[in-house]
Design a protein around this motif. Structure first.
Motif, mmCIF file in Angstrom:
data_model
loop_
_atom_site.group_PDB
_atom_site.id
_atom_site.type_symbol
_atom_site.label_atom_id
_atom_site.label_comp_id
_atom_site.label_asym_id
_atom_site.label_seq_id
_atom_site.Cartn_x
_atom_site.Cartn_y
_atom_site.Cartn_z
ATOM 1 N N LYS A 125 4.859 2.308 53.280
ATOM 2 C CA LYS A 125 5.288 2.534 51.957
ATOM 3 C C LYS A 125 6.688 3.263 51.787
ATOM 4 O O LYS A 125 7.631 2.799 51.156
ATOM 5 C CB LYS A 125 4.433 3.268 51.035
ATOM 6 N N ALA A 126 6.727 4.277 52.678
ATOM 7 C CA ALA A 126 7.898 5.281 52.661
ATOM 8 C C ALA A 126 9.175 4.364 53.258
ATOM 9 O O ALA A 126 10.172 4.267 52.680
ATOM 10 C CB ALA A 126 7.884 6.315 53.567
ATOM 11 N N LEU A 127 8.774 3.515 54.295
ATOM 12 C CA LEU A 127 9.859 2.863 55.042
ATOM 13 C C LEU A 127 10.199 1.630 54.193
ATOM 14 O O LEU A 127 11.549 1.317 53.950
ATOM 15 C CB LEU A 127 9.326 2.153 56.407
ATOM 16 N N ALA A 128 9.655 1.068 53.240
ATOM 17 C CA ALA A 128 10.017 0.005 52.481
ATOM 18 C C ALA A 128 11.025 0.545 51.367
ATOM 19 O O ALA A 128 11.806 0.002 51.248
ATOM 20 C CB ALA A 128 8.717 -0.680 51.708
ATOM 21 N N GLY A 129 10.554 1.873 50.729
ATOM 22 C CA GLY A 129 11.216 2.368 49.846
ATOM 23 C C GLY A 129 12.801 2.768 50.387
ATOM 24 O O GLY A 129 13.965 2.477 49.754
ATOM 25 N N ASP A 130 12.705 3.113 51.817
ATOM 26 C CA ASP A 130 14.047 3.363 52.555
ATOM 27 C C ASP A 130 14.916 2.007 52.481
ATOM 28 O O ASP A 130 16.059 2.022 52.377
ATOM 29 C CB ASP A 130 13.789 3.988 53.696
ATOM 30 N N ALA A 131 14.346 1.200 52.882
ATOM 31 C CA ALA A 131 14.945 -0.234 53.009
ATOM 32 C C ALA A 131 15.474 -0.754 51.821
ATOM 33 O O ALA A 131 16.589 -1.212 51.763
ATOM 34 C CB ALA A 131 14.021 -1.323 53.738
ATOM 35 N N ILE A 132 14.807 -0.571 50.684
ATOM 36 C CA ILE A 132 15.226 -1.078 49.326
ATOM 37 C C ILE A 132 16.572 -0.047 49.022
ATOM 38 O O ILE A 132 17.558 -0.471 48.536
ATOM 39 C CB ILE A 132 14.346 -0.686 48.074
ATOM 40 N N GLY A 133 16.258 1.121 49.225
ATOM 41 C CA GLY A 133 17.491 1.959 49.039
ATOM 42 C C GLY A 133 18.857 1.784 49.950
ATOM 43 O O GLY A 133 19.876 1.694 49.464
#
Length: 147
Positions: A125-133
Motif C-alpha cells: 500500500k505504501a509503495l503504491a502511494g509512492d508510485a502515484i506520487g
C-alpha cells in the motif's frame, strides 16, 4: 473493513507489481483474479478480505483500473468482458523506475514486486502511494519544464 483508499492502494500496488514484472508485455487483468484477491481468496497472495461480496470487489477492481488508465499510469491494449489487457505507460514505467529517497537503492517497481510476492500488505500500500506520487511529480516537472 478498510477504507476505499486503503483498498485502492493495495490493489494498485498489486497491479503495478504485476505490470512491472511483465513489462513490456501486456498483462491480462481479470475481474476473477483481482476480485478473489480483494476477497482474500487468492492462495498465492493471501490478504485479509477487503470486501464482503464479489460484486462489490469486481466493481472496485474496474473502477481502480479505469482510474489508472485515465490518470495515465496504464494503457488498455484490449478490453474483454472479464477484464483488460494492459501495459504500463511511459509515465507509469518512469514512476516505478524511480528510487525513493529511503536508504534502499531498489526501484519502486522492484520493491512492489517483492512486496506482492511476500504478501507484505502495508508495504504494498505504501509503495503504491509512492508510485502515484512519483507519477504526479513527473507530470509537474514536465509541465514546469515547458512553461
Amino acid at each position: 473493513m478498510p477504507t476505499n483508499i486503503e483498498c485502492f492502494d493495495l490493489l494498485t500496488g498489486r497491479i503495478f507489481a504485476d505490470l512491472y514484472d511483465q513489462f513490456p508485455i501486456p498483462h491480462l487483468l481479470t475481474n476473477d483474479e483481482f476480485s478473489f484477491y480483494l476477497l482474500g481468496m487468492d492462495p498465492e497472495h493471501p490478504i485479509e478480505p477487503m470486501f464482503e461480496g464479489r460484486q462489490e470487489a469486481v466493481h472496485f477492481f474496474f473502477a481502480t483500473t479505469q482510474w489508472l488508465i485515465e490518470a495515465g499510469y496504464i494503457s488498455s491494449v484490449n478490453q474483454f468482458g472479464e477484464g483488460s489487457e494492459v501495459v504500463l505507460t511511459a509515465k507509469g514505467l518512469e514512476a516505478l523506475k524511480s528510487v525513493p529517497s529511503s536508504l534502499s537503492r531498489e526501484t519502486l517497481g522492484s520493491q512492489l514486486v517483492e512486496a506482492a510476492k511476500t504478501g507484505t500488505v502495508d508495504q504494498l500500500k505504501a509503495l503504491a502511494g509512492d508510485a502515484i506520487g512519483a507519477g504526479v511529480r513527473l507530470g509537474v516537472n514536465w509541465v514546469s519544464s515547458i512553461t
